[in-house]
Scaffold this motif. Sequence first.
Motif, PDB file in Angstrom:
ATOM      1  N   GLU A  64      43.194  38.427  47.163  1.00  0.00           N
ATOM      2  CA  GLU A  64      43.674  39.797  46.975  1.00  0.00           C
ATOM      3  C   GLU A  64      44.234  40.366  48.279  1.00  0.00           C
ATOM      4  O   GLU A  64      45.271  41.029  48.275  1.00  0.00           O
ATOM      5  CB  GLU A  64      42.538  40.694  46.472  1.00  0.00           C
ATOM      6  CG  GLU A  64      42.045  40.336  45.101  1.00  0.00           C
ATOM      7  CD  GLU A  64      40.648  40.838  44.807  1.00  0.00           C
ATOM      8  OE1 GLU A  64      40.285  40.788  43.628  1.00  0.00           O
ATOM      9  OE2 GLU A  64      39.924  41.260  45.727  1.00  0.00           O
ATOM     10  N   GLN A  79      54.053  46.363  40.667  1.00  0.00           N
ATOM     11  CA  GLN A  79      53.108  47.354  40.159  1.00  0.00           C
ATOM     12  C   GLN A  79      51.921  46.710  39.433  1.00  0.00           C
ATOM     13  O   GLN A  79      50.790  47.166  39.560  1.00  0.00           O
ATOM     14  CB  GLN A  79      53.817  48.356  39.247  1.00  0.00           C
ATOM     15  CG  GLN A  79      54.787  49.260  39.975  1.00  0.00           C
ATOM     16  CD  GLN A  79      54.119  50.252  40.909  1.00  0.00           C
ATOM     17  OE1 GLN A  79      53.046  50.769  40.630  1.00  0.00           O
ATOM     18  NE2 GLN A  79      54.775  50.533  42.027  1.00  0.00           N
ATOM     19  N   SER A  80      52.177  45.649  38.694  1.00  0.00           N
ATOM     20  CA  SER A  80      51.111  44.990  37.942  1.00  0.00           C
ATOM     21  C   SER A  80      50.080  44.372  38.881  1.00  0.00           C
ATOM     22  O   SER A  80      48.870  44.559  38.706  1.00  0.00           O
ATOM     23  CB  SER A  80      51.716  43.926  37.029  1.00  0.00           C
ATOM     24  OG  SER A  80      50.709  43.219  36.376  1.00  0.00           O
ATOM     25  N   ILE A  81      50.546  43.627  39.861  1.00  0.00           N
ATOM     26  CA  ILE A  81      49.633  42.985  40.820  1.00  0.00           C
ATOM     27  C   ILE A  81      48.880  44.040  41.612  1.00  0.00           C
ATOM     28  O   ILE A  81      47.651  43.966  41.764  1.00  0.00           O
ATOM     29  CB  ILE A  81      50.402  42.028  41.759  1.00  0.00           C
ATOM     30  CG1 ILE A  81      50.896  40.818  40.971  1.00  0.00           C
ATOM     31  CG2 ILE A  81      49.532  41.595  42.937  1.00  0.00           C
ATOM     32  CD1 ILE A  81      51.822  39.902  41.741  1.00  0.00           C
ATOM     33  N   THR A  83      48.269  47.161  40.864  1.00  0.00           N
ATOM     34  CA  THR A  83      47.327  47.880  39.994  1.00  0.00           C
ATOM     35  C   THR A  83      46.039  47.079  39.837  1.00  0.00           C
ATOM     36  O   THR A  83      44.941  47.632  39.946  1.00  0.00           O
ATOM     37  CB  THR A  83      47.954  48.152  38.609  1.00  0.00           C
ATOM     38  OG1 THR A  83      49.083  49.014  38.791  1.00  0.00           O
ATOM     39  CG2 THR A  83      46.961  48.809  37.662  1.00  0.00           C
ATOM     40  N   ASN A  84      46.156  45.778  39.598  1.00  0.00           N
ATOM     41  CA  ASN A  84      44.953  44.938  39.458  1.00  0.00           C
ATOM     42  C   ASN A  84      44.129  44.932  40.735  1.00  0.00           C
ATOM     43  O   ASN A  84      42.895  45.043  40.688  1.00  0.00           O
ATOM     44  CB  ASN A  84      45.336  43.511  39.070  1.00  0.00           C
ATOM     45  CG  ASN A  84      45.835  43.421  37.648  1.00  0.00           C
ATOM     46  OD1 ASN A  84      45.521  44.258  36.809  1.00  0.00           O
ATOM     47  ND2 ASN A  84      46.643  42.416  37.372  1.00  0.00           N
ATOM     48  N   ILE A  85      44.785  44.800  41.883  1.00  0.00           N
ATOM     49  CA  ILE A  85      44.074  44.772  43.167  1.00  0.00           C
ATOM     50  C   ILE A  85      43.376  46.104  43.427  1.00  0.00           C
ATOM     51  O   ILE A  85      42.196  46.138  43.790  1.00  0.00           O
ATOM     52  CB  ILE A  85      45.042  44.424  44.324  1.00  0.00           C
ATOM     53  CG1 ILE A  85      45.520  42.977  44.217  1.00  0.00           C
ATOM     54  CG2 ILE A  85      44.384  44.680  45.681  1.00  0.00           C
ATOM     55  CD1 ILE A  85      46.653  42.621  45.166  1.00  0.00           C
ATOM     56  N   LYS A  87      42.578  48.585  41.284  1.00  0.00           N
ATOM     57  CA  LYS A  87      41.513  48.896  40.321  1.00  0.00           C
ATOM     58  C   LYS A  87      40.259  48.061  40.586  1.00  0.00           C
ATOM     59  O   LYS A  87      39.151  48.564  40.470  1.00  0.00           O
ATOM     60  CB  LYS A  87      42.015  48.729  38.892  1.00  0.00           C
ATOM     61  CG  LYS A  87      42.956  49.883  38.507  1.00  0.00           C
ATOM     62  CD  LYS A  87      43.220  49.953  37.049  1.00  0.00           C
ATOM     63  CE  LYS A  87      42.183  50.842  36.427  1.00  0.00           C
ATOM     64  NZ  LYS A  87      42.512  51.234  35.054  1.00  0.00           N
ATOM     65  N   LYS A  88      40.423  46.795  40.977  1.00  0.00           N
ATOM     66  CA  LYS A  88      39.264  45.961  41.298  1.00  0.00           C
ATOM     67  C   LYS A  88      38.584  46.460  42.568  1.00  0.00           C
ATOM     68  O   LYS A  88      37.354  46.539  42.635  1.00  0.00           O
ATOM     69  CB  LYS A  88      39.656  44.499  41.450  1.00  0.00           C
ATOM     70  CG  LYS A  88      38.444  43.607  41.729  1.00  0.00           C
ATOM     71  CD  LYS A  88      38.796  42.146  41.766  1.00  0.00           C
ATOM     72  CE  LYS A  88      37.582  41.284  42.026  1.00  0.00           C
ATOM     73  NZ  LYS A  88      36.891  41.574  43.270  1.00  0.00           N
ATOM     74  N   THR A  89      39.372  46.818  43.568  1.00  0.00           N
ATOM     75  CA  THR A  89      38.803  47.340  44.815  1.00  0.00           C
ATOM     76  C   THR A  89      38.022  48.619  44.553  1.00  0.00           C
ATOM     77  O   THR A  89      36.916  48.803  45.075  1.00  0.00           O
ATOM     78  CB  THR A  89      39.923  47.596  45.848  1.00  0.00           C
ATOM     79  OG1 THR A  89      40.582  46.351  46.121  1.00  0.00           O
ATOM     80  CG2 THR A  89      39.381  48.178  47.135  1.00  0.00           C
TER      81      THR A  89
END
Length: 108
Positions: A64, A79-81, A83-85, A87-89
């Motif tokens: 990440e 934006q997709s990548i 957003t995932n990073i 939101k996980k953080t």
Amino acid sequence: EFDFFITSMPDSRSADYYIGCLDGSIFMDFDNCINGCICLKRISFDGYGCCNLVDGVKPMNKTESLAFKQIMDTRIIDQSILTNIIKKTIADNENLIWQDALLEYNLV
């Protein structure tokens, strides 16, 4: 959905990286931390103020962190990548961030 953008902040708000989203309603500051990984340093929300994450911050993992740094270095935001990073953080550090702000801005 969040429309993340790379930004800057005044010297009084020091960090290595800055990201905003939701038309400037949220700003997040990140630092390089242990083992080349990235840590969320602070997050500010319109209507709530600035939440500093001090003790117990869980960094992004190496994969990440590398993806995050690539986005920041190239300034090409997937934006997709991102957003995932992000939101996980936030989920990994949810106990350090104001719950009512996270819920209002749909970050959890």
